[in-house]
Design an enzyme around this catalytic site. Structure first.
Site, PDB file in Angstrom:
ATOM      1  N   ARG A 122      50.826  25.511  56.299  1.00 38.33           N
ATOM      2  CA  ARG A 122      49.517  25.793  55.700  1.00 38.33           C
ATOM      3  C   ARG A 122      48.668  24.940  56.235  1.00 38.33           C
ATOM      4  O   ARG A 122      47.471  24.817  55.830  1.00 38.33           O
ATOM      5  CB  ARG A 122      49.890  25.081  54.230  1.00 38.33           C
ATOM      6  CG  ARG A 122      49.061  26.213  53.232  1.00 38.33           C
ATOM      7  CD  ARG A 122      49.545  25.534  51.775  1.00 38.33           C
ATOM      8  NE  ARG A 122      48.922  26.218  50.876  1.00 38.33           N
ATOM      9  CZ  ARG A 122      49.738  27.108  50.178  1.00 38.33           C
ATOM     10  NH1 ARG A 122      50.975  27.441  50.332  1.00 38.33           N
ATOM     11  NH2 ARG A 122      48.972  27.764  49.187  1.00 38.33           N
ATOM     12  N   ARG A 194      49.459  30.632  35.423  1.00 42.98           N
ATOM     13  CA  ARG A 194      49.966  29.312  36.242  1.00 42.98           C
ATOM     14  C   ARG A 194      48.868  28.253  36.133  1.00 42.98           C
ATOM     15  O   ARG A 194      47.662  28.595  35.867  1.00 42.98           O
ATOM     16  CB  ARG A 194      50.041  29.841  37.763  1.00 42.98           C
ATOM     17  CG  ARG A 194      51.446  30.006  38.292  1.00 42.98           C
ATOM     18  CD  ARG A 194      51.721  30.414  39.586  1.00 42.98           C
ATOM     19  NE  ARG A 194      50.854  29.620  40.651  1.00 42.98           N
ATOM     20  CZ  ARG A 194      50.848  29.957  41.827  1.00 42.98           C
ATOM     21  NH1 ARG A 194      51.612  31.058  42.451  1.00 42.98           N
ATOM     22  NH2 ARG A 194      50.255  29.469  42.846  1.00 42.98           N
TER      23      ARG A 194
HETATM   24  P1  AP5 Z   1      51.675  28.899  46.578  1.00 38.17           P
HETATM   25  O1  AP5 Z   1      52.601  29.012  45.626  1.00 38.17           O
HETATM   26  O2  AP5 Z   1      52.166  29.139  48.128  1.00 38.17           O
HETATM   27  O3  AP5 Z   1      50.360  29.660  46.363  1.00 38.17           O
HETATM   28  P2  AP5 Z   1      49.296  30.178  47.161  1.00 38.17           P
HETATM   29  O4  AP5 Z   1      49.208  30.286  48.687  1.00 38.17           O
HETATM   30  O5  AP5 Z   1      47.862  29.840  46.515  1.00 38.17           O
HETATM   31  O6  AP5 Z   1      49.566  31.859  46.780  1.00 38.17           O
HETATM   32  P3  AP5 Z   1      49.743  32.294  45.390  1.00 38.17           P
HETATM   33  O7  AP5 Z   1      51.055  32.161  44.990  1.00 38.17           O
HETATM   34  O8  AP5 Z   1      48.746  31.692  44.678  1.00 38.17           O
HETATM   35  O9  AP5 Z   1      49.078  33.912  45.633  1.00 38.17           O
HETATM   36  P4  AP5 Z   1      49.991  35.113  46.564  1.00 38.17           P
HETATM   37  O10 AP5 Z   1      49.241  35.214  47.910  1.00 38.17           O
HETATM   38  O11 AP5 Z   1      51.456  34.778  46.564  1.00 38.17           O
HETATM   39  O12 AP5 Z   1      49.624  36.249  45.462  1.00 38.17           O
HETATM   40  P5  AP5 Z   1      50.611  36.882  44.258  1.00 38.17           P
HETATM   41  O13 AP5 Z   1      51.542  37.795  45.087  1.00 38.17           O
HETATM   42  O14 AP5 Z   1      51.138  36.021  43.413  1.00 38.17           O
HETATM   43  O15 AP5 Z   1      51.297  27.297  46.554  1.00 38.17           O
HETATM   44  C1  AP5 Z   1      50.894  26.654  45.532  1.00 38.17           C
HETATM   45  C2  AP5 Z   1      50.548  25.337  45.542  1.00 38.17           C
HETATM   46  O16 AP5 Z   1      51.560  24.501  46.102  1.00 38.17           O
HETATM   47  C3  AP5 Z   1      49.310  24.989  46.587  1.00 38.17           C
HETATM   48  O17 AP5 Z   1      48.174  25.066  46.279  1.00 38.17           O
HETATM   49  C4  AP5 Z   1      49.762  23.563  47.018  1.00 38.17           C
HETATM   50  O18 AP5 Z   1      49.361  22.498  46.196  1.00 38.17           O
HETATM   51  C5  AP5 Z   1      51.234  23.564  47.141  1.00 38.17           C
HETATM   52  N1  AP5 Z   1      51.749  23.863  48.498  1.00 38.17           N
HETATM   53  C6  AP5 Z   1      52.806  25.037  48.689  1.00 38.17           C
HETATM   54  N2  AP5 Z   1      53.075  25.200  49.803  1.00 38.17           N
HETATM   55  C7  AP5 Z   1      52.425  23.938  50.495  1.00 38.17           C
HETATM   56  C8  AP5 Z   1      52.391  23.579  51.932  1.00 38.17           C
HETATM   57  N3  AP5 Z   1      52.914  24.258  52.924  1.00 38.17           N
HETATM   58  N4  AP5 Z   1      51.507  22.570  52.154  1.00 38.17           N
HETATM   59  C9  AP5 Z   1      50.995  21.719  51.319  1.00 38.17           C
HETATM   60  N5  AP5 Z   1      51.008  22.232  49.900  1.00 38.17           N
HETATM   61  C10 AP5 Z   1      51.566  23.486  49.555  1.00 38.17           C
HETATM   62  O19 AP5 Z   1      49.579  37.874  43.801  1.00 38.17           O
HETATM   63  C11 AP5 Z   1      48.336  37.319  43.119  1.00 38.17           C
HETATM   64  C12 AP5 Z   1      48.282  38.235  41.802  1.00 38.17           C
HETATM   65  O20 AP5 Z   1      47.562  39.574  42.462  1.00 38.17           O
HETATM   66  C13 AP5 Z   1      49.485  38.530  40.904  1.00 38.17           C
HETATM   67  O21 AP5 Z   1      49.090  38.642  39.562  1.00 38.17           O
HETATM   68  C14 AP5 Z   1      49.894  39.931  41.231  1.00 38.17           C
HETATM   69  O22 AP5 Z   1      50.413  40.932  40.225  1.00 38.17           O
HETATM   70  C15 AP5 Z   1      48.772  40.597  41.933  1.00 38.17           C
HETATM   71  N6  AP5 Z   1      48.710  41.500  42.897  1.00 38.17           N
HETATM   72  C16 AP5 Z   1      49.356  41.218  44.049  1.00 38.17           C
HETATM   73  N7  AP5 Z   1      49.286  42.597  44.947  1.00 38.17           N
HETATM   74  C17 AP5 Z   1      48.378  43.437  44.129  1.00 38.17           C
HETATM   75  C18 AP5 Z   1      47.672  44.513  44.754  1.00 38.17           C
HETATM   76  N8  AP5 Z   1      48.211  45.017  45.746  1.00 38.17           N
HETATM   77  N9  AP5 Z   1      46.986  45.267  43.679  1.00 38.17           N
HETATM   78  C19 AP5 Z   1      46.599  44.524  42.657  1.00 38.17           C
HETATM   79  N10 AP5 Z   1      47.153  43.348  42.252  1.00 38.17           N
HETATM   80  C20 AP5 Z   1      48.142  42.514  43.160  1.00 38.17           C
END
Ligand code: AP5
Length: 259
Positions: A122, A194
């Site tokens: 990241r 969340r």
């Molecule tokens: P992390 O859990 O990695 O969160 P993120 O990258 O912010 O990604 P998200 O989980 O929020 O979203 P996503 O892209 O996976 O989307 P999703 O599939 O859920 O990290 C969280 C935190 O941990 C960070 O902020 C940081 O603090 C820490 N962290 C983690 N790794 C780190 C690292 N390497 N270094 C430093 N800190 C770190 O989908 C989102 C929504 O959209 C869902 O409701 C889903 O149902 C909907 N959706 C999905 N696809 C579609 C579609 N095609 N059409 C309509 N709706 C859809």
């Protein structure tokens, strides 16, 4: 290509002393992928589908933090307690903490089904550290999938996300609603928003992404590994688009000749 993956990812979520319930079958050749893209673009949703289709294990750093959070406080190290505070605010956990966590789980990079790294690397420092670790372990990446979506849709996805308290399945209040409101279709658990999906945390996460994570796009493009994929449409459409693009441009890793 349709490898059903029932793995509970215990070795990744709980650490190297735990054993996965159903380790993925050996997939030859296997895909070793990094999933890039802004928070909320759908990386976790795609990792779940790609894991079923490709047999690769979903290795999410965010899931490790959330799994640690759901355990009782007495099992958390002070570094993990601090990491959870960063996560709730929407800022990045320090590289050193993340790196220690990934390094102690490096056995998962040898998963027989391959892997899908989600949320790691990241930062450029994490990207460099991953390169070095892969070299040490004599492993190579197949490709880096970069999911792209307009900002307005990203914010809508994050604002409407609901996660199951028990099995961690992910829903969306309008795009992927559960059958009964607030109740998980898979296990009947309670669905909750969340903590880092509050508007003030979303704004911080998107800003942090642009500053710290987006530079990885050029980092991987310059290494010939970047595969941009549009993240619009249904999850199944995006998954099919990803696999088609992967198969057109990249090759899975042949585990026989690797070592
Ligand atoms: P992390 O859990 O990695 O969160 P993120 O990258 O912010 O990604 P998200 O989980 O929020 O979203 P996503 O892209 O996976 O989307 P999703 O599939 O859920 O990290 C969280 C935190 O941990 C960070 O902020 C940081 O603090 C820490 N962290 C983690 N790794 C780190 C690292 N390497 N270094 C430093 N800190 C770190 O989908 C989102 C929504 O959209 C869902 O409701 C889903 O149902 C909907 N959706 C999905 N696809 C579609 C579609 N095609 N059409 C309509 N709706 C859809």
């Amino acid at each position: 290509m349709n490898a059903q993956n029932q793995n509970d990812r215990a070795a990744w979520l709980q650490g190297p002393l735990a054993n996965c319930s159903v380790p993925p079958e050996r997939v030859k050749p296997c895909w070793r992928l990094v999933l890039l893209g802004p928070p909320g673009v759908g990386k976790g949703t795609q990792a779940h589908l790609l894991s079923q289709r490709l047999g690769a294990c979903h290795l999410s750093t965010g899931d490790v933090f959330r799994a640690a959070e759901s355990r009782t406080n007495c099992f958390q190290t002070s570094a993990m307690t601090a990491a959870l505070e960063y996560m709730h605010r929407g800022t990045l956990v320090p590289d050193a903490t993340v790196w220690e966590m990934v390094r102690e789980r490096s056995g998962c990079l040898h998963c027989r089904g391959g892997f899908l790294l989600d949320g790691f690397p990241r930062t450029l420092a994490q990207g460099e550290a991953l390169n070095q670790l892969l070299q040490e372990e004599k492993l190579s990446l197949s490709a880096v999938v970069d999911y792209e979506l307009p900002l307005i849709e990203i914010v809508a996805r994050l604002s409407g996300r609901r996660t199951c308290e028990e099995c961690k399945s992910v829903f969306h209040i309008t795009q992927q609603p559960s059958q009964a409101e607030g109740v998980c279709d898979q296990c009947g658990g309670r669905l909750y928003p969340r903590e880092d999906d509050r508007p003030e945390s979303i704004a911080v996460r998107l800003e942090v992404y642009e500053r710290s994570t987006a530079p990885l796009i050029q980092f991987y493009r310059s290494r010939g590994l970047l595969l941009p994929v549009a993240a619009s449409g249904s999850p199944e459409e995006i998954c099919a688009r990803t696999i088609t693009a992967l198969e057109q441009r990249y090759q899975p890793v042949n585990q026989n000749i690797e070592r």
